[in-house]
Design an enzyme around this catalytic site. Structure first.
Site, PDB file in Angstrom:
ATOM      1  N   LYS A 239     -47.252 -41.853 -21.190  1.00 53.91           N
ATOM      2  CA  LYS A 239     -45.939 -42.418 -20.713  1.00 53.91           C
ATOM      3  C   LYS A 239     -45.362 -41.719 -19.651  1.00 53.91           C
ATOM      4  O   LYS A 239     -45.021 -42.170 -18.464  1.00 53.91           O
ATOM      5  CB  LYS A 239     -44.740 -42.677 -21.857  1.00 53.91           C
ATOM      6  CG  LYS A 239     -44.865 -44.163 -22.384  1.00 53.91           C
ATOM      7  CD  LYS A 239     -43.744 -44.246 -23.067  1.00 53.91           C
ATOM      8  CE  LYS A 239     -43.761 -45.460 -24.349  1.00 53.91           C
ATOM      9  NZ  LYS A 239     -42.395 -45.575 -24.893  1.00 53.91           N
TER      10      LYS A 239
ATOM     11  N   ASN B 246     -44.287 -39.615 -25.764  1.00 52.31           N
ATOM     12  CA  ASN B 246     -45.572 -40.104 -25.571  1.00 52.31           C
ATOM     13  C   ASN B 246     -46.109 -39.317 -24.117  1.00 52.31           C
ATOM     14  O   ASN B 246     -45.521 -39.728 -23.078  1.00 52.31           O
ATOM     15  CB  ASN B 246     -45.711 -41.480 -25.364  1.00 52.31           C
ATOM     16  CG  ASN B 246     -47.052 -42.384 -25.251  1.00 52.31           C
ATOM     17  OD1 ASN B 246     -47.583 -41.624 -24.191  1.00 52.31           O
ATOM     18  ND2 ASN B 246     -47.239 -43.292 -25.472  1.00 52.31           N
ATOM     19  N   LYS B 247     -46.937 -38.417 -24.231  1.00 52.57           N
ATOM     20  CA  LYS B 247     -47.235 -37.712 -22.674  1.00 52.57           C
ATOM     21  C   LYS B 247     -47.755 -38.786 -21.767  1.00 52.57           C
ATOM     22  O   LYS B 247     -47.536 -38.495 -20.556  1.00 52.57           O
ATOM     23  CB  LYS B 247     -48.268 -36.658 -22.977  1.00 52.57           C
ATOM     24  CG  LYS B 247     -47.488 -35.505 -23.873  1.00 52.57           C
ATOM     25  CD  LYS B 247     -48.407 -34.018 -23.726  1.00 52.57           C
ATOM     26  CE  LYS B 247     -47.757 -33.042 -24.559  1.00 52.57           C
ATOM     27  NZ  LYS B 247     -48.735 -32.708 -25.851  1.00 52.57           N
TER      28      LYS B 247
ATOM     29  N   HIS C  49     -46.513 -53.585 -17.622  1.00 52.66           N
ATOM     30  CA  HIS C  49     -45.031 -53.942 -18.270  1.00 52.66           C
ATOM     31  C   HIS C  49     -44.222 -52.804 -17.625  1.00 52.66           C
ATOM     32  O   HIS C  49     -43.007 -52.888 -17.265  1.00 52.66           O
ATOM     33  CB  HIS C  49     -45.298 -54.194 -19.647  1.00 52.66           C
ATOM     34  CG  HIS C  49     -46.132 -53.019 -20.353  1.00 52.66           C
ATOM     35  ND1 HIS C  49     -47.283 -52.667 -19.989  1.00 52.66           N
ATOM     36  CD2 HIS C  49     -45.673 -52.349 -21.444  1.00 52.66           C
ATOM     37  CE1 HIS C  49     -47.983 -52.008 -20.814  1.00 52.66           C
ATOM     38  NE2 HIS C  49     -46.873 -51.757 -21.682  1.00 52.66           N
TER      39      HIS C  49
ATOM     40  N   ASP D 250     -38.923 -48.662 -25.092  1.00 53.65           N
ATOM     41  CA  ASP D 250     -39.689 -49.278 -26.041  1.00 53.65           C
ATOM     42  C   ASP D 250     -40.582 -50.332 -25.449  1.00 53.65           C
ATOM     43  O   ASP D 250     -40.302 -51.283 -24.891  1.00 53.65           O
ATOM     44  CB  ASP D 250     -38.633 -49.826 -26.965  1.00 53.65           C
ATOM     45  CG  ASP D 250     -39.203 -49.452 -28.511  1.00 53.65           C
ATOM     46  OD1 ASP D 250     -39.707 -48.436 -28.851  1.00 53.65           O
ATOM     47  OD2 ASP D 250     -39.414 -50.363 -29.246  1.00 53.65           O
ATOM     48  N   ALA D 251     -42.036 -50.202 -25.936  1.00 47.88           N
ATOM     49  CA  ALA D 251     -42.773 -51.197 -25.474  1.00 47.88           C
ATOM     50  C   ALA D 251     -43.605 -51.702 -26.858  1.00 47.88           C
ATOM     51  O   ALA D 251     -43.635 -51.095 -27.762  1.00 47.88           O
ATOM     52  CB  ALA D 251     -43.891 -50.584 -24.659  1.00 47.88           C
TER      53      ALA D 251
ATOM     54  N   LYS E 194     -52.959 -49.487 -12.983  1.00 48.57           N
ATOM     55  CA  LYS E 194     -52.378 -49.908 -14.313  1.00 48.57           C
ATOM     56  C   LYS E 194     -50.928 -50.029 -13.859  1.00 48.57           C
ATOM     57  O   LYS E 194     -50.265 -51.297 -14.227  1.00 48.57           O
ATOM     58  CB  LYS E 194     -52.386 -49.158 -15.309  1.00 48.57           C
ATOM     59  CG  LYS E 194     -51.660 -49.521 -16.741  1.00 48.57           C
ATOM     60  CD  LYS E 194     -52.019 -48.764 -18.062  1.00 48.57           C
ATOM     61  CE  LYS E 194     -50.620 -49.051 -18.888  1.00 48.57           C
ATOM     62  NZ  LYS E 194     -50.634 -48.136 -19.946  1.00 48.57           N
TER      63      LYS E 194
HETATM   64  P1  ITT Z   1     -41.758 -43.047 -27.669  1.00 47.95           P
HETATM   65  O1  ITT Z   1     -41.616 -41.637 -28.135  1.00 47.95           O
HETATM   66  O2  ITT Z   1     -41.742 -43.283 -26.155  1.00 47.95           O
HETATM   67  O3  ITT Z   1     -41.403 -44.124 -28.490  1.00 47.95           O
HETATM   68  P2  ITT Z   1     -44.439 -44.355 -28.386  1.00 47.95           P
HETATM   69  O4  ITT Z   1     -45.911 -43.984 -28.399  1.00 47.95           O
HETATM   70  O5  ITT Z   1     -43.902 -44.741 -29.998  1.00 47.95           O
HETATM   71  O6  ITT Z   1     -43.530 -43.483 -27.759  1.00 47.95           O
HETATM   72  P3  ITT Z   1     -43.554 -47.332 -27.892  1.00 47.95           P
HETATM   73  O7  ITT Z   1     -42.672 -46.968 -29.259  1.00 47.95           O
HETATM   74  O8  ITT Z   1     -42.799 -47.687 -26.503  1.00 47.95           O
HETATM   75  O9  ITT Z   1     -44.212 -45.708 -27.492  1.00 47.95           O
HETATM   76  O10 ITT Z   1     -44.834 -47.922 -27.889  1.00 47.95           O
HETATM   77  C1  ITT Z   1     -45.427 -48.502 -29.243  1.00 47.95           C
HETATM   78  C2  ITT Z   1     -46.981 -48.583 -29.318  1.00 47.95           C
HETATM   79  O11 ITT Z   1     -47.079 -49.618 -28.417  1.00 47.95           O
HETATM   80  C3  ITT Z   1     -47.478 -47.437 -28.768  1.00 47.95           C
HETATM   81  O12 ITT Z   1     -48.031 -46.359 -29.879  1.00 47.95           O
HETATM   82  C4  ITT Z   1     -48.931 -47.939 -28.224  1.00 47.95           C
HETATM   83  O13 ITT Z   1     -49.835 -48.181 -29.235  1.00 47.95           O
HETATM   84  C5  ITT Z   1     -48.309 -49.328 -27.731  1.00 47.95           C
HETATM   85  N1  ITT Z   1     -48.252 -49.145 -26.328  1.00 47.95           N
HETATM   86  C6  ITT Z   1     -47.026 -49.212 -25.625  1.00 47.95           C
HETATM   87  N2  ITT Z   1     -47.260 -49.541 -24.303  1.00 47.95           N
HETATM   88  C7  ITT Z   1     -48.505 -49.457 -24.120  1.00 47.95           C
HETATM   89  C8  ITT Z   1     -49.292 -49.240 -23.072  1.00 47.95           C
HETATM   90  O14 ITT Z   1     -48.731 -49.194 -21.759  1.00 47.95           O
HETATM   91  N3  ITT Z   1     -50.703 -49.504 -23.090  1.00 47.95           N
HETATM   92  C9  ITT Z   1     -51.140 -49.287 -24.550  1.00 47.95           C
HETATM   93  N4  ITT Z   1     -50.517 -49.340 -25.589  1.00 47.95           N
HETATM   94  C10 ITT Z   1     -49.211 -49.271 -25.498  1.00 47.95           C
END
Ligand code: ITT
Length: 203
Positions: free
Chosen positions: A12, A9-10, A170, A65-66, A165
């Site tokens: 992130k 995730n760019k 989080h 992981d979020a 932000k």
């Molecule tokens: P990774 O490769 O790091 O796993 P990802 O995009 O799949 O990238 P996550 O699994 O941590 O990231 O997050 C799952 C989803 O939760 C992500 O696709 C977003 O839709 C949402 N999410 C997580 N953090 C967020 C944020 O800060 N703002 C908005 N949506 C978020």
């Protein structure tokens, strides 16, 4: 200690870069797709991912992981946030909450770090808030356009810039805890370094 941030995730990455600036950490980013297990526990998912990544990269590694947990939906989408975003998206979530007064929600971020000398460590960050009635703002990613943090001024995350932000998010919270911890390792005396090299060979 040098480490690798594993994420695809760019956005992130941009957030981490900004949060880590004051700490002078040494890291690189690897867009490796980790195998995400199906679990209702974000921490389990993060731990599984970091060990999977370490087994491939064989260097100190960090994953995050979020997920978005919505009260009225009993915590859904939580660990399924990525799938839900890709399938029904922001519009679908707004539809699920149509006519609902209770819009309480929280974002949770779990950072998992693994290196043979420190072993496994996790860091958690949360931000409480509510789901807006309509999507607002262009910044950020994922569910940012519909999340209004409780300790903000009524704007969604997508209406804030990166710094705003990060201050309350989080990810800002978990990442600062992680940065403090990994910076503190530098202050350990030299035997620490020797030990790590020994262990490294055994591994
Ligand atoms: P990774 O490769 O790091 O796993 P990802 O995009 O799949 O990238 P996550 O699994 O941590 O990231 O997050 C799952 C989803 O939760 C992500 O696709 C977003 O839709 C949402 N999410 C997580 N953090 C967020 C944020 O800060 N703002 C908005 N949506 C978020």
């Amino acid at each position: 200690m040098r480490f690798i941030i594993v994420t695809t995730n760019k956005w992130k990455v941009r957030e981490f870069q900004e949060i880590f600036k004051p700490y002078n950490l040494r890291y690189r980013v690897e867009p490796l797709k980790t195998r995400e297990i199906q679990s209702v526990d974000l921490k389990e998912v993060a731990i599984e991912s970091v060990l999977y990544a370490y087994n491939i990269l064989r260097e100190p590694v960090m994953v995050e992981d979020a997920g978005l947990f919505i009260d009225a939906l009993n915590g859904f989408p939580g660990p399924y946030s990525s799938y839900v975003y890709r399938t029904i998206g922001v519009k679908g979530v707004l539809k699920l909450l149509e006519n609902l007064q209770d819009r309480k929600a929280k974002f949770v971020s779990i950072i998992a770090f693994y290196s043979p000398f420190t072993n496994l460590k996790t860091f958690t960050g949360e931000v409480e808030g509510r789901i807006s009635y309509e999507a607002r703002g262009e910044s950020g990613f994922g569910f940012d356009p519909i999340f209004i943090p409780i300790d903000g001024d009524g704007r969604t995350f997508a209406e804030m810039n990166l710094e705003e932000k990060n201050k309350i998010s989080h990810r800002g919270r978990s990442a600062r805890k992680f940065a403090e911890w990994i910076s503190s390792l530098r202050k350990l005396p030299p035997p620490y370094v020797d030990m790590s090299e020994e262990k490294n060979e055994v591994f």
